[in-house]
Design a protein around this motif. Sequence first.
Motif, PDB file in Angstrom:
ATOM      1  N   ARG A 245       0.827  -1.202   0.000  1.00 48.21           N
ATOM      2  CA  ARG A 245       0.000   0.000   0.000  1.00 48.21           C
ATOM      3  C   ARG A 245       0.865   1.257   0.000  1.00 48.21           C
ATOM      4  NH1 ARG A 245      -4.786   0.475   4.317  1.00 48.21           N
ATOM      5  NH2 ARG A 245      -5.452  -1.286   2.994  1.00 48.21           N
ATOM      6  N   PHE A 246       1.968   1.219   0.742  1.00 50.44           N
ATOM      7  CA  PHE A 246       2.879   2.375   0.765  1.00 50.44           C
ATOM      8  C   PHE A 246       3.464   2.626  -0.627  1.00 50.44           C
ATOM      9  CE2 PHE A 246       7.359   3.710   1.049  1.00 50.44           C
ATOM     10  CZ  PHE A 246       7.185   4.995   1.550  1.00 50.44           C
ATOM     11  N   LEU A 247       3.926   1.570  -1.296  1.00 50.04           N
ATOM     12  CA  LEU A 247       4.488   1.723  -2.639  1.00 50.04           C
ATOM     13  C   LEU A 247       3.438   2.189  -3.633  1.00 50.04           C
ATOM     14  CD1 LEU A 247       6.775  -1.459  -2.799  1.00 50.04           C
ATOM     15  CD2 LEU A 247       7.478   0.910  -2.415  1.00 50.04           C
ATOM     16  N   SER A 248       2.195   1.720  -3.455  1.00 49.11           N
ATOM     17  CA  SER A 248       1.110   2.136  -4.348  1.00 49.11           C
ATOM     18  C   SER A 248       0.824   3.622  -4.186  1.00 49.11           C
ATOM     19  CB  SER A 248      -0.150   1.321  -4.065  1.00 49.11           C
ATOM     20  OG  SER A 248       0.082  -0.057  -4.281  1.00 49.11           O
ATOM     21  N   SER A 249       0.797   4.094  -2.952  1.00 48.97           N
ATOM     22  CA  SER A 249       0.555   5.514  -2.698  1.00 48.97           C
ATOM     23  C   SER A 249       1.686   6.362  -3.265  1.00 48.97           C
ATOM     24  CB  SER A 249       0.424   5.767  -1.191  1.00 48.97           C
ATOM     25  OG  SER A 249      -0.624   4.991  -0.639  1.00 48.97           O
ATOM     26  N   SER A 266      -2.051   0.248  -7.515  1.00 48.66           N
ATOM     27  CA  SER A 266      -2.008  -1.046  -6.813  1.00 48.66           C
ATOM     28  C   SER A 266      -1.731  -2.189  -7.780  1.00 48.66           C
ATOM     29  CB  SER A 266      -3.328  -1.287  -6.078  1.00 48.66           C
ATOM     30  OG  SER A 266      -3.536  -0.306  -5.088  1.00 48.66           O
ATOM     31  N   GLY A 267      -2.390  -2.175  -8.944  1.00 44.93           N
ATOM     32  CA  GLY A 267      -2.169  -3.219  -9.939  1.00 44.93           C
ATOM     33  C   GLY A 267      -0.761  -3.206 -10.499  1.00 44.93           C
ATOM     34  N   ILE A 268      -0.201  -2.007 -10.687  1.00 38.94           N
ATOM     35  CA  ILE A 268       1.159  -1.900 -11.218  1.00 38.94           C
ATOM     36  C   ILE A 268       2.174  -2.439 -10.214  1.00 38.94           C
ATOM     37  CG2 ILE A 268       2.950  -0.278 -11.931  1.00 38.94           C
ATOM     38  CD1 ILE A 268       0.757   1.472 -13.114  1.00 38.94           C
ATOM     39  N   ILE A 269       1.997  -2.112  -8.925  1.00 41.60           N
ATOM     40  CA  ILE A 269       2.916  -2.620  -7.903  1.00 41.60           C
ATOM     41  C   ILE A 269       2.823  -4.143  -7.830  1.00 41.60           C
ATOM     42  CG2 ILE A 269       3.392  -2.684  -5.429  1.00 41.60           C
ATOM     43  CD1 ILE A 269       4.384  -0.174  -6.848  1.00 41.60           C
ATOM     44  N   ALA A 270       1.597  -4.687  -7.881  1.00 41.10           N
ATOM     45  CA  ALA A 270       1.440  -6.147  -7.867  1.00 41.10           C
ATOM     46  C   ALA A 270       2.071  -6.771  -9.114  1.00 41.10           C
ATOM     47  CB  ALA A 270      -0.028  -6.521  -7.773  1.00 41.10           C
ATOM     48  N   GLY A 271       1.882  -6.125 -10.280  1.00 42.60           N
ATOM     49  CA  GLY A 271       2.457  -6.639 -11.520  1.00 42.60           C
ATOM     50  C   GLY A 271       3.962  -6.543 -11.557  1.00 42.60           C
ATOM     51  N   LEU A 272       4.527  -5.650 -10.757  1.00 38.74           N
ATOM     52  CA  LEU A 272       5.982  -5.574 -10.680  1.00 38.74           C
ATOM     53  C   LEU A 272       6.564  -6.888 -10.179  1.00 38.74           C
ATOM     54  CD1 LEU A 272       8.569  -3.772 -10.772  1.00 38.74           C
ATOM     55  CD2 LEU A 272       8.114  -3.210  -8.381  1.00 38.74           C
ATOM     56  N   PHE A 273       5.832  -7.558  -9.280  1.00 41.50           N
ATOM     57  CA  PHE A 273       6.298  -8.816  -8.711  1.00 41.50           C
ATOM     58  C   PHE A 273       5.751 -10.031  -9.470  1.00 41.50           C
ATOM     59  CE2 PHE A 273       6.554  -5.770  -5.239  1.00 41.50           C
ATOM     60  CZ  PHE A 273       7.814  -6.024  -4.737  1.00 41.50           C
ATOM     61  N   LYS A 294      -7.036   0.656 -19.250  1.00 44.98           N
ATOM     62  CA  LYS A 294      -6.849  -0.679 -18.680  1.00 44.98           C
ATOM     63  C   LYS A 294      -6.043  -1.554 -19.637  1.00 44.98           C
ATOM     64  CE  LYS A 294     -11.041  -0.701 -15.839  1.00 44.98           C
ATOM     65  NZ  LYS A 294     -12.281  -1.430 -15.471  1.00 44.98           N
ATOM     66  N   ALA A 295      -6.312  -1.413 -20.932  1.00 44.24           N
ATOM     67  CA  ALA A 295      -5.557  -2.192 -21.925  1.00 44.24           C
ATOM     68  C   ALA A 295      -4.094  -1.782 -21.936  1.00 44.24           C
ATOM     69  CB  ALA A 295      -6.178  -2.003 -23.308  1.00 44.24           C
ATOM     70  N   VAL A 296      -3.837  -0.484 -21.834  1.00 40.84           N
ATOM     71  CA  VAL A 296      -2.457   0.013 -21.847  1.00 40.84           C
ATOM     72  C   VAL A 296      -1.673  -0.536 -20.663  1.00 40.84           C
ATOM     73  CG1 VAL A 296      -1.042   2.084 -21.592  1.00 40.84           C
ATOM     74  CG2 VAL A 296      -2.968   2.094 -23.173  1.00 40.84           C
ATOM     75  N   VAL A 297      -2.253  -0.417 -19.468  1.00 39.62           N
ATOM     76  CA  VAL A 297      -1.544  -0.855 -18.261  1.00 39.62           C
ATOM     77  C   VAL A 297      -1.407  -2.377 -18.226  1.00 39.62           C
ATOM     78  CG1 VAL A 297      -1.577  -0.864 -15.743  1.00 39.62           C
ATOM     79  CG2 VAL A 297      -2.305   1.171 -16.990  1.00 39.62           C
ATOM     80  N   ALA A 298      -2.480  -3.105 -18.570  1.00 35.32           N
ATOM     81  CA  ALA A 298      -2.425  -4.567 -18.566  1.00 35.32           C
ATOM     82  C   ALA A 298      -1.410  -5.083 -19.582  1.00 35.32           C
ATOM     83  CB  ALA A 298      -3.804  -5.153 -18.864  1.00 35.32           C
ATOM     84  N   GLY A 306       7.023  -9.628 -14.627  1.00 35.35           N
ATOM     85  CA  GLY A 306       7.096  -9.789 -13.183  1.00 35.35           C
ATOM     86  C   GLY A 306       8.434 -10.331 -12.711  1.00 35.35           C
ATOM     87  N   LEU A 307       8.825  -9.936 -11.496  1.00 33.45           N
ATOM     88  CA  LEU A 307      10.097 -10.378 -10.931  1.00 33.45           C
ATOM     89  C   LEU A 307      10.128 -11.888 -10.725  1.00 33.45           C
ATOM     90  CD1 LEU A 307      10.760  -7.569  -8.286  1.00 33.45           C
ATOM     91  CD2 LEU A 307      11.806  -7.841 -10.548  1.00 33.45           C
ATOM     92  N   SER A 308       8.975 -12.491 -10.526  1.00 29.75           N
ATOM     93  CA  SER A 308       8.931 -13.947 -10.373  1.00 29.75           C
ATOM     94  C   SER A 308       9.437 -14.649 -11.635  1.00 29.75           C
ATOM     95  CB  SER A 308       7.502 -14.393 -10.062  1.00 29.75           C
ATOM     96  OG  SER A 308       7.412 -15.802  -9.999  1.00 29.75           O
ATOM     97  N   VAL A 309       8.964 -14.201 -12.792  1.00 32.64           N
ATOM     98  CA  VAL A 309       9.434 -14.777 -14.062  1.00 32.64           C
ATOM     99  C   VAL A 309      10.910 -14.449 -14.279  1.00 32.64           C
ATOM    100  CG1 VAL A 309       9.189 -14.658 -16.570  1.00 32.64           C
ATOM    101  CG2 VAL A 309       7.158 -14.779 -15.137  1.00 32.64           C
ATOM    102  N   HIS A 310      11.316 -13.231 -13.952  1.00 37.39           N
ATOM    103  CA  HIS A 310      12.712 -12.845 -14.157  1.00 37.39           C
ATOM    104  C   HIS A 310      13.655 -13.695 -13.308  1.00 37.39           C
ATOM    105  CE1 HIS A 310      10.709  -9.835 -16.278  1.00 37.39           C
ATOM    106  NE2 HIS A 310      10.790  -8.829 -15.436  1.00 37.39           N
TER     107      HIS A 310
END
Length: 410
Positions: A245-249, A266-273, A294-298, A306-310
Motif C-alpha cells: 500500500r505504501f508503494l502504491s501511494s 495497486s495493480g502496477i505494484i502487484a504486476g511488478l512482482f 486498462k488495456a495500456v496498463v495490462a 514480473g520479478l517472479s518470471v525474471h
Amino acid sequence: MTRRSPILTLLYACSAIALVIILVSHPQTSFEAAIRGLKVWWEIVFPSTLPFIVLSEILMGVGVVHFAGVLLEPLMRPLFNVPGTGGFVLTMGFASGYPVAAKLTTRLREQGSITQAEGERLVSFTTTGDPLFVIGAVSIGFFHSEQFGFVLAFSHYASALLLGVIYRFYSPFAPSSRPLEKNRLPLPLRALQAMHRARIRDRRPFGRLMGEAVQSALHTLLMIGGFIIVFSVLIQLFATIELTRFLSSLLAVFLGPLGVPSAFSSGIIAGLFEVTLGAQGVSVVSSSVPMIWKAVVASAIISWGGLSVHAQVASILSETDIRVAPYLIARVIHAGLSALLAFFCWKPLTAASTWFSERDVPVFMPTTSGVPVVSWWDSLLHSGLAAGALLCVLLLLSFLLRGTKGHKPQ
C-alpha cells in the motif's frame, strides 16, 4: 556498487534477516500464500508447460531444431541477427509462454549453436506470455471481454517482434555463429542433411532421449514451482505489513503528471512482482476508468512479466554465460512498446474483433487458485496449434525472403 562491495553484502544480510523475521511473525499468512502458489503451479503451470519442454528436448535430440534452423536461416539472420535455430525458440516461446524460451536458449548455447550475444538477443524478445494466458485467463477471465484479448495479444506479440528487430543491433561487434555453408543442394535437402548430422552427433537412443527429456523438464518445472511459491509468500507478506500500500501511494504521485489514472497504482505494484496478480489488480479498477487505459496498463504488465518470471529466467540462464542484464533491459523496453501499441491500436483492433465469433474462444473454468484456466487438453491443443501456425508462417516468410534475394549457390 560492485558485487564485491561490503555494503552490498550487508544489504543482502539485512534483507534476509528482515524477511525471516516477517515470515516467523506471520506463519498463517505465509502458509496460506504458499498453498495458493502451489495450486497455481500445479493447476496451471505444470500441465501447460511440461509437454512443451519434453517435446522441445526430444526435437533437439533428433535434429528437428537444426532442420528448422536451416529453413529459417534466411529470415532469422537478417531480421533478428540470430541463427535459424532461433526460429524454433521463437515459435515455442510464443506458444508456451515464459520461461520456456530461456530454457531452449540455454540448450542451444550449451550445444554451441549460438554465441553469447546471440543468446542474449534471442531470450530478450522470445520470452512472452502464451496466447491462452493473454487472451483467455487475462482478457476473458479477468476483464470478461473478447475484444480486450485482441488488443492485448496484438500489442504483446507485435511489440516482442519489434523488440527483436531493435535488439538485432545489440552488441554488433560480438562474434556470431557460423552462417550456413553455400552449396548446390536445394534448401530442403540441406535441412534434412543438417537434421541427420545433428541426430548422429547426439548418439543417444530414443529411450534414453525420452527419459532425459522428462527428467530435464521435471527439474526445470520444480525450480519454476519453487519460485512461484516463494514470490507468492513474499507478495502476501508485503501486503500484510502494508508495504504494498505504501508503494502504491508513492507510485500514484508519479502517475498523475504522466496522465495515467492513479487507480492503477495497486495493480502496477502487484504486476511488478507477479504478472497474474498485476493483471487481476488492473481488472478490478473502477468501471469509470476508460477501457483503453486498462488495456495500456495490462499490456505493459504482461510484457514486463514480473520479478517472479525474471528470477526463473535468471536461474535458467545461470547455467551458461548468457547475461541477465540485457534481458531485464529488454523487459522494460517491451513493456513500453506494448503500452504504446495498445494505446494507438485500441480503436481499430476492437472494431476488427467483431468479425470473430465467441464460439472460437475456449471456455475457461474456475480453479481453487483463483486464476481461470482451460482444461489441460484444450490448453495443449490450442498451444500446439499456435506453435504450428506460427512455425508455418515463419517458414513461408523465410522462403519468400530467400526468393526475393535471387540467391544463387556457389
